[in-house]
Design a protein around this motif. Structure first.
Motif, PDB file in Angstrom:
ATOM      1  N   SER A  12       9.560  -6.848  -2.992  1.00  0.00           N
ATOM      2  CA  SER A  12      10.642  -6.478  -3.889  1.00  0.00           C
ATOM      3  C   SER A  12      10.413  -7.130  -5.248  1.00  0.00           C
ATOM      4  CB  SER A  12      11.992  -6.915  -3.303  1.00  0.00           C
ATOM      5  OG  SER A  12      13.052  -6.486  -4.113  1.00  0.00           O
ATOM      6  N   VAL A  13      10.375  -6.311  -6.312  1.00  0.00           N
ATOM      7  CA  VAL A  13      10.138  -6.826  -7.658  1.00  0.00           C
ATOM      8  C   VAL A  13      11.108  -6.158  -8.625  1.00  0.00           C
ATOM      9  CG1 VAL A  13       7.687  -7.230  -7.183  1.00  0.00           C
ATOM     10  CG2 VAL A  13       8.416  -5.098  -8.260  1.00  0.00           C
ATOM     11  N   PRO A  14      11.402  -6.805  -9.756  1.00  0.00           N
ATOM     12  CA  PRO A  14      12.298  -6.186 -10.738  1.00  0.00           C
ATOM     13  C   PRO A  14      11.585  -5.102 -11.526  1.00  0.00           C
ATOM     14  CG  PRO A  14      11.565  -8.330 -11.525  1.00  0.00           C
ATOM     15  CD  PRO A  14      11.029  -8.187 -10.126  1.00  0.00           C
ATOM     16  N   GLU A  15      12.353  -4.151 -12.009  1.00  0.00           N
ATOM     17  CA  GLU A  15      11.825  -3.066 -12.825  1.00  0.00           C
ATOM     18  C   GLU A  15      11.056  -3.632 -14.015  1.00  0.00           C
ATOM     19  OE1 GLU A  15      14.881  -0.430 -14.086  1.00  0.00           O
ATOM     20  OE2 GLU A  15      13.548   0.852 -15.269  1.00  0.00           O
ATOM     21  N   GLY A  16       9.898  -3.031 -14.308  1.00  0.00           N
ATOM     22  CA  GLY A  16       9.091  -3.474 -15.429  1.00  0.00           C
ATOM     23  C   GLY A  16       8.019  -4.478 -15.061  1.00  0.00           C
ATOM     24  N   ALA A  17       8.097  -5.037 -13.868  1.00  0.00           N
ATOM     25  CA  ALA A  17       7.113  -6.037 -13.450  1.00  0.00           C
ATOM     26  C   ALA A  17       5.775  -5.379 -13.127  1.00  0.00           C
ATOM     27  CB  ALA A  17       7.630  -6.793 -12.232  1.00  0.00           C
ATOM     28  N   ILE A  18       4.731  -6.194 -13.120  1.00  0.00           N
ATOM     29  CA  ILE A  18       3.424  -5.731 -12.654  1.00  0.00           C
ATOM     30  C   ILE A  18       3.362  -5.987 -11.155  1.00  0.00           C
ATOM     31  CG2 ILE A  18       0.921  -6.090 -12.745  1.00  0.00           C
ATOM     32  CD1 ILE A  18       1.261  -6.935 -15.662  1.00  0.00           C
ATOM     33  N   PRO A  81      11.807   2.216 -10.753  1.00  0.00           N
ATOM     34  CA  PRO A  81      12.472   2.417  -9.451  1.00  0.00           C
ATOM     35  C   PRO A  81      11.863   3.583  -8.663  1.00  0.00           C
ATOM     36  CG  PRO A  81      14.102   1.929 -11.124  1.00  0.00           C
ATOM     37  CD  PRO A  81      12.785   2.072 -11.847  1.00  0.00           C
ATOM     38  N   SER A  82      11.358   4.594  -9.371  1.00  0.00           N
ATOM     39  CA  SER A  82      10.757   5.741  -8.681  1.00  0.00           C
ATOM     40  C   SER A  82       9.425   5.385  -8.008  1.00  0.00           C
ATOM     41  CB  SER A  82      10.522   6.900  -9.662  1.00  0.00           C
ATOM     42  OG  SER A  82       9.690   6.485 -10.727  1.00  0.00           O
ATOM     43  N   ASP A  83       8.898   4.212  -8.309  1.00  0.00           N
ATOM     44  CA  ASP A  83       7.685   3.745  -7.635  1.00  0.00           C
ATOM     45  C   ASP A  83       7.996   3.170  -6.253  1.00  0.00           C
ATOM     46  OD1 ASP A  83       6.414   2.424 -10.769  1.00  0.00           O
ATOM     47  OD2 ASP A  83       6.032   4.379  -9.835  1.00  0.00           O
ATOM     48  N   SER A  84       9.261   3.018  -5.939  1.00  0.00           N
ATOM     49  CA  SER A  84       9.642   2.476  -4.635  1.00  0.00           C
ATOM     50  C   SER A  84       9.183   3.429  -3.532  1.00  0.00           C
ATOM     51  CB  SER A  84      11.168   2.293  -4.564  1.00  0.00           C
ATOM     52  OG  SER A  84      11.609   1.377  -5.537  1.00  0.00           O
ATOM     53  N   ALA A  85       8.325   2.947  -2.679  1.00  0.00           N
ATOM     54  CA  ALA A  85       7.711   3.779  -1.641  1.00  0.00           C
ATOM     55  C   ALA A  85       6.836   2.867  -0.781  1.00  0.00           C
ATOM     56  CB  ALA A  85       6.853   4.886  -2.251  1.00  0.00           C
ATOM     57  N   THR A 110       2.241  -1.002   2.626  1.00  0.00           N
ATOM     58  CA  THR A 110       3.159  -2.012   2.089  1.00  0.00           C
ATOM     59  C   THR A 110       4.376  -1.305   1.536  1.00  0.00           C
ATOM     60  OG1 THR A 110       1.369  -3.517   1.470  1.00  0.00           O
ATOM     61  CG2 THR A 110       3.488  -3.822   0.364  1.00  0.00           C
ATOM     62  N   HIS A 111       5.544  -1.720   2.016  1.00  0.00           N
ATOM     63  CA  HIS A 111       6.790  -1.136   1.531  1.00  0.00           C
ATOM     64  C   HIS A 111       7.195  -1.833   0.243  1.00  0.00           C
ATOM     65  CE1 HIS A 111      10.548   0.857   1.435  1.00  0.00           C
ATOM     66  NE2 HIS A 111      11.278  -0.163   1.812  1.00  0.00           N
ATOM     67  N   LEU A 112       7.207  -1.087  -0.850  1.00  0.00           N
ATOM     68  CA  LEU A 112       7.490  -1.627  -2.176  1.00  0.00           C
ATOM     69  C   LEU A 112       8.882  -1.193  -2.629  1.00  0.00           C
ATOM     70  CD1 LEU A 112       6.577  -3.004  -4.859  1.00  0.00           C
ATOM     71  CD2 LEU A 112       5.686  -0.759  -5.557  1.00  0.00           C
ATOM     72  N   ILE A 113       9.645  -2.161  -3.120  1.00  0.00           N
ATOM     73  CA  ILE A 113      10.981  -1.884  -3.649  1.00  0.00           C
ATOM     74  C   ILE A 113      11.026  -2.369  -5.089  1.00  0.00           C
ATOM     75  CG2 ILE A 113      13.455  -2.343  -3.424  1.00  0.00           C
ATOM     76  CD1 ILE A 113      12.863  -3.001  -0.442  1.00  0.00           C
ATOM     77  N   ILE A 114      11.343  -1.461  -6.021  1.00  0.00           N
ATOM     78  CA  ILE A 114      11.501  -1.825  -7.433  1.00  0.00           C
ATOM     79  C   ILE A 114      12.997  -1.863  -7.728  1.00  0.00           C
ATOM     80  CG2 ILE A 114      10.916  -1.296  -9.812  1.00  0.00           C
ATOM     81  CD1 ILE A 114       8.481  -1.841  -8.042  1.00  0.00           C
ATOM     82  N   GLN A 115      13.470  -3.039  -8.047  1.00  0.00           N
ATOM     83  CA  GLN A 115      14.907  -3.209  -8.304  1.00  0.00           C
ATOM     84  C   GLN A 115      15.250  -2.836  -9.741  1.00  0.00           C
ATOM     85  OE1 GLN A 115      14.775  -7.363  -7.618  1.00  0.00           O
ATOM     86  NE2 GLN A 115      15.242  -7.224  -5.441  1.00  0.00           N
ATOM     87  N   PRO A 116      16.242  -1.927  -9.930  1.00  0.00           N
ATOM     88  CA  PRO A 116      16.624  -1.550 -11.304  1.00  0.00           C
ATOM     89  C   PRO A 116      17.187  -2.744 -12.069  1.00  0.00           C
ATOM     90  CG  PRO A 116      17.565  -0.043  -9.681  1.00  0.00           C
ATOM     91  CD  PRO A 116      16.981  -1.207  -8.917  1.00  0.00           C
TER      92      PRO A 116
END
Lengths: 116, 113
Positions: A12-18, A81-85, A110-116
């Motif tokens: 889980s990472v914040p939006e805009g992160a690498i 956030p649309s990269d969450s997959a 790997t389950h990736l979650i991009i937090q808005p």
């Protein structure tokens, strides 16, 4: 031991992160490396493929292969956030079907979650 | 752009029954791959076809058979179904048998009760 190891996350990472996603493998015969993105209840979507060691860039995505370490990475810049997959790495020893490739060998994803 | 079509999208069968899954590759694609993905698992390669001939065989049970037809669509036939066959079955298509460029369909979710 599976031929391809991948941390299932979730990451889980914040939006805009690498984002950095990684796979390790044990079969030194693998030469072709792919990254797929899979949304829930959908089929895997091919993002990128690379041959042997080196880097390949496509928009916000960069794939790296280090055959000496048997390690591959996918970097996502300016994550959305649309990269969450779920991101799956896949590998093959042969270039052509029928070359004893046995299809693609996948990591578990790997389950990736991009937090808005 | 046209994508891989799989039918049916969902299938419920009882143990010991037979199921047929169909795959229609992207137009002009001549290679088809079948994968099985169990819950929380990575896709496992079953079998592939290039120009209507079987090209590779993976962990496909003897109870399963498949073929690719003259129009390049493919069918996976599954007999004597077992509870453990419940999974997502993906078909992927490609060109010229190239392994590294496979385009997946949406999958068929098979539930065996």
């Amino acid at each position: 031991q599976k031929e391809v190891e991948q941390d299932p996350g979730p990451l889980s990472v914040p939006e805009g992160a690498i984002v950095s996603l990684n796979c390790t493998y044990s079969n030194s015969a693998f030469q072709y490396f792919m990254w797929y993105r899979q949304y829930s209840r959908k089929g895997p979507e091919l993002l990128m493929y690379t041959y042997s060691s080196g880097n390949k860039e496509d928009g916000r995505f960069t794939a790296q292969v280090d055959k000496s370490s048997k390690y591959i990475s996918l970097f996502i810049r300016d994550s959305q956030p649309s990269d969450s997959a779920t991101y799956l790495c896949a590998m093959s020893a042969a270039i052509y079907s029928g070359g004893g490739a046995d299809g693609l060998t996948f990591g578990k994803g790997t389950h990736l979650i991009i937090q808005p | 752009a046209a994508g891989v079509i799989q039918s049916p999208r969902h299938l419920i069968k009882e143990k010991r029954e037979t199921a047929t899954l169909k795959c229609y590759p992207i137009p002009r694609h001549d290679t088809v791959y079948w994968y099985q993905q169990g819950p929380g698992q990575d896709p496992q390669f079953l079998i592939s076809f290039y120009e209507k001939m079987q090209s590779d065989k993976g962990s496909i049970p003897d109870r399963f058979s498949a073929q690719q037809f003259s129009d390049y669509h493919s069918e996976l036939n599954m007999s004597s179904l077992e509870l453990g066959d419940s999974a997502l079955y993906f078909c992927a298509s490609g060109i010229g048998g190239l392994i590294y460029e496979q385009y997946f369909g949406p999958g068929t979710r098979l539930t065996v009760t």
